[in-house]
Design a protein around this motif. Structure first.
Motif, PDB file in Angstrom:
ATOM      1  N   SER A   1       0.763  -1.393   0.398  1.00 14.73           N
ATOM      2  CA  SER A   1       0.046   0.054  -0.194  1.00 14.73           C
ATOM      3  C   SER A   1       0.643   1.207   0.153  1.00 14.73           C
ATOM      4  O   SER A   1       1.952   1.358   0.377  1.00 14.73           O
ATOM      5  CB  SER A   1      -1.109   0.019   1.205  1.00 14.73           C
ATOM      6  N   THR A   2      -0.081   1.783  -0.962  1.00 16.53           N
ATOM      7  CA  THR A   2       0.824   3.621  -0.623  1.00 16.53           C
ATOM      8  C   THR A   2       0.454   4.677   0.533  1.00 16.53           C
ATOM      9  O   THR A   2       0.558   5.880   0.576  1.00 16.53           O
ATOM     10  CB  THR A   2       0.823   4.445  -1.629  1.00 16.53           C
ATOM     11  N   ARG A   3      -0.456   4.339   1.007  1.00 18.01           N
ATOM     12  CA  ARG A   3      -1.465   4.838   1.878  1.00 18.01           C
ATOM     13  C   ARG A   3      -0.579   4.752   3.573  1.00 18.01           C
ATOM     14  O   ARG A   3      -0.373   3.919   3.817  1.00 18.01           O
ATOM     15  CB  ARG A   3      -3.106   4.574   1.946  1.00 18.01           C
ATOM     16  N   THR A   4      -1.059   6.015   4.120  1.00 22.80           N
ATOM     17  CA  THR A   4       0.010   6.019   5.722  1.00 22.80           C
ATOM     18  C   THR A   4      -0.946   5.276   6.585  1.00 22.80           C
ATOM     19  O   THR A   4      -0.795   4.273   7.546  1.00 22.80           O
ATOM     20  CB  THR A   4       0.478   7.942   5.713  1.00 22.80           C
ATOM     21  N   SER A   5      -2.091   5.316   6.487  1.00 22.03           N
ATOM     22  CA  SER A   5      -2.691   4.611   7.533  1.00 22.03           C
ATOM     23  C   SER A   5      -3.322   3.039   7.853  1.00 22.03           C
ATOM     24  O   SER A   5      -3.484   2.709   8.752  1.00 22.03           O
ATOM     25  CB  SER A   5      -4.393   4.930   7.262  1.00 22.03           C
ATOM     26  N   VAL A   6      -2.559   2.343   6.710  1.00 22.83           N
ATOM     27  CA  VAL A   6      -2.627   0.678   6.731  1.00 22.83           C
ATOM     28  C   VAL A   6      -1.331   0.584   7.058  1.00 22.83           C
ATOM     29  O   VAL A   6      -1.678  -0.259   8.115  1.00 22.83           O
ATOM     30  CB  VAL A   6      -2.071   0.524   4.301  1.00 22.83           C
ATOM     31  N   TYR A   7      -0.181   2.102   7.878  1.00 23.71           N
ATOM     32  CA  TYR A   7       1.221   1.077   8.913  1.00 23.71           C
ATOM     33  C   TYR A   7       0.826   1.191   9.771  1.00 23.71           C
ATOM     34  O   TYR A   7       0.379   1.815  10.254  1.00 23.71           O
ATOM     35  CB  TYR A   7       2.241   1.958   7.927  1.00 23.71           C
ATOM     36  N   ASP A   8       1.303  -0.255  10.457  1.00 23.74           N
ATOM     37  CA  ASP A   8       1.000  -0.223  11.302  1.00 23.74           C
ATOM     38  C   ASP A   8       2.281   0.382  12.673  1.00 23.74           C
ATOM     39  O   ASP A   8       1.726   0.888  13.557  1.00 23.74           O
ATOM     40  CB  ASP A   8       1.141  -1.738  11.954  1.00 23.74           C
ATOM     41  N   TYR A   9       3.300   0.295  11.782  1.00 28.89           N
ATOM     42  CA  TYR A   9       4.258   0.824  12.534  1.00 28.89           C
ATOM     43  C   TYR A   9       5.226   1.596  12.062  1.00 28.89           C
ATOM     44  O   TYR A   9       5.887   1.694  11.152  1.00 28.89           O
ATOM     45  CB  TYR A   9       5.740  -0.003  13.687  1.00 28.89           C
ATOM     46  N   TRP A  10       6.109   2.857  12.847  1.00 27.79           N
ATOM     47  CA  TRP A  10       6.782   4.354  12.010  1.00 27.79           C
ATOM     48  C   TRP A  10       7.824   4.318  13.012  1.00 27.79           C
ATOM     49  O   TRP A  10       8.088   4.267  13.671  1.00 27.79           O
ATOM     50  CB  TRP A  10       5.272   5.332  12.234  1.00 27.79           C
ATOM     51  N   GLY A  11       8.914   5.043  12.281  1.00 29.32           N
ATOM     52  CA  GLY A  11      10.521   5.749  12.924  1.00 29.32           C
ATOM     53  C   GLY A  11      10.725   6.578  13.589  1.00 29.32           C
ATOM     54  O   GLY A  11       9.067   7.882  12.584  1.00 29.32           O
ATOM     55  N   PRO A  12      10.823   6.939  13.935  1.00 29.45           N
ATOM     56  CA  PRO A  12      11.264   8.803  14.753  1.00 29.45           C
ATOM     57  C   PRO A  12      11.370   9.143  13.401  1.00 29.45           C
ATOM     58  O   PRO A  12      11.178  10.676  13.075  1.00 29.45           O
ATOM     59  CB  PRO A  12      12.103   9.011  15.309  1.00 29.45           C
ATOM     60  N   GLY A  13      11.786   8.804  11.730  1.00 27.42           N
ATOM     61  CA  GLY A  13      12.641   9.923  11.041  1.00 27.42           C
ATOM     62  C   GLY A  13      13.910  10.305  10.837  1.00 27.42           C
ATOM     63  O   GLY A  13      14.504   9.994  11.908  1.00 27.42           O
ATOM     64  N   THR A  14      14.052  10.779  10.246  1.00 25.44           N
ATOM     65  CA  THR A  14      15.389  11.114   9.922  1.00 25.44           C
ATOM     66  C   THR A  14      15.289  11.911   8.652  1.00 25.44           C
ATOM     67  O   THR A  14      14.906  11.910   7.302  1.00 25.44           O
ATOM     68  CB  THR A  14      16.641   9.797   9.688  1.00 25.44           C
ATOM     69  N   LEU A  15      16.887  13.348   8.677  1.00 24.01           N
ATOM     70  CA  LEU A  15      16.059  14.516   7.570  1.00 24.01           C
ATOM     71  C   LEU A  15      17.065  13.893   6.679  1.00 24.01           C
ATOM     72  O   LEU A  15      17.976  14.067   6.824  1.00 24.01           O
ATOM     73  CB  LEU A  15      16.240  16.030   9.055  1.00 24.01           C
ATOM     74  N   VAL A  16      16.590  14.739   5.345  1.00 25.19           N
ATOM     75  CA  VAL A  16      17.534  14.669   4.652  1.00 25.19           C
ATOM     76  C   VAL A  16      16.943  15.946   3.989  1.00 25.19           C
ATOM     77  O   VAL A  16      15.838  16.498   3.498  1.00 25.19           O
ATOM     78  CB  VAL A  16      16.798  13.896   3.409  1.00 25.19           C
ATOM     79  N   THR A  17      18.568  16.525   3.196  1.00 27.62           N
ATOM     80  CA  THR A  17      18.419  17.804   2.625  1.00 27.62           C
ATOM     81  C   THR A  17      19.485  18.007   1.771  1.00 27.62           C
ATOM     82  O   THR A  17      20.774  17.417   2.209  1.00 27.62           O
ATOM     83  CB  THR A  17      19.594  18.955   3.703  1.00 27.62           C
ATOM     84  N   VAL A  18      18.821  18.569   0.664  1.00 29.53           N
ATOM     85  CA  VAL A  18      19.736  18.640  -0.530  1.00 29.53           C
ATOM     86  C   VAL A  18      19.510  19.934  -0.812  1.00 29.53           C
ATOM     87  O   VAL A  18      18.942  20.299  -1.771  1.00 29.53           O
ATOM     88  CB  VAL A  18      18.676  17.729  -2.040  1.00 29.53           C
TER      89      VAL A  18
END
Length: 124
Positions: free
Chosen positions: A105-122
């Motif tokens: 799935s491409t939908r956020t609502s489907v996903y059960d667990y999430w990590g805190p994120g990592t920042l990418v700056t280009v």
């Protein structure tokens, strides 16, 4: 269950980064793993996902041909290789897990667990 993403940073346009997502108390072989990203002031958008076995992948049109998702179930780790980066790829990148999915799935609502994120700056 905990997901921990790493590998973000500052890179010039045209450069590459490799993100990693390690899972704790989780079996990657049971989950579709995905990467999403969120730029300031915008919603969270789908980037890429990979099936439980790792044999099937799905990408957002904006990253096709430039990004590659992979996973190592034995290490409970998923990766996102990002090449030919563009300024519009900047944002916080999140890994997510969907257990016992019916599809990739491409939908956020489907996903059960999430990590805190990592920042990418280009930079341009």
């Amino acid at each position: 269950v905990q997901l921990q993403a790493s590998g973000g940073g500052l890179v010039q346009a045209g450069g590459s980064l490799r993100l990693s997502c390690v899972g704790y108390d989780i079996e990657f072989s049971d989950a579709v793993m995905a990467w999403f990203r969120q730029a300031p002031g915008r919603g969270r958008e789908f980037v890429a996902a990979i099936s439980q076995s790792g044999r099937t992948t799905k990408y957002a049109d904006s990253v096709k041909g430039r990004f590659a998702i992979s996973k190592d179930n034995a290490k409970n780790t998923a990766y996102l290789q990002m090449n030919t980066l563009k300024p519009e790829d900047s944002g916080t990148y999140y890994c997510a897990a969907d257990f016992y999915p019916r599809e990739i799935s491409t939908r956020t609502s489907v996903y059960d667990y999430w990590g805190p994120g990592t920042l990418v700056t280009v930079s341009s």
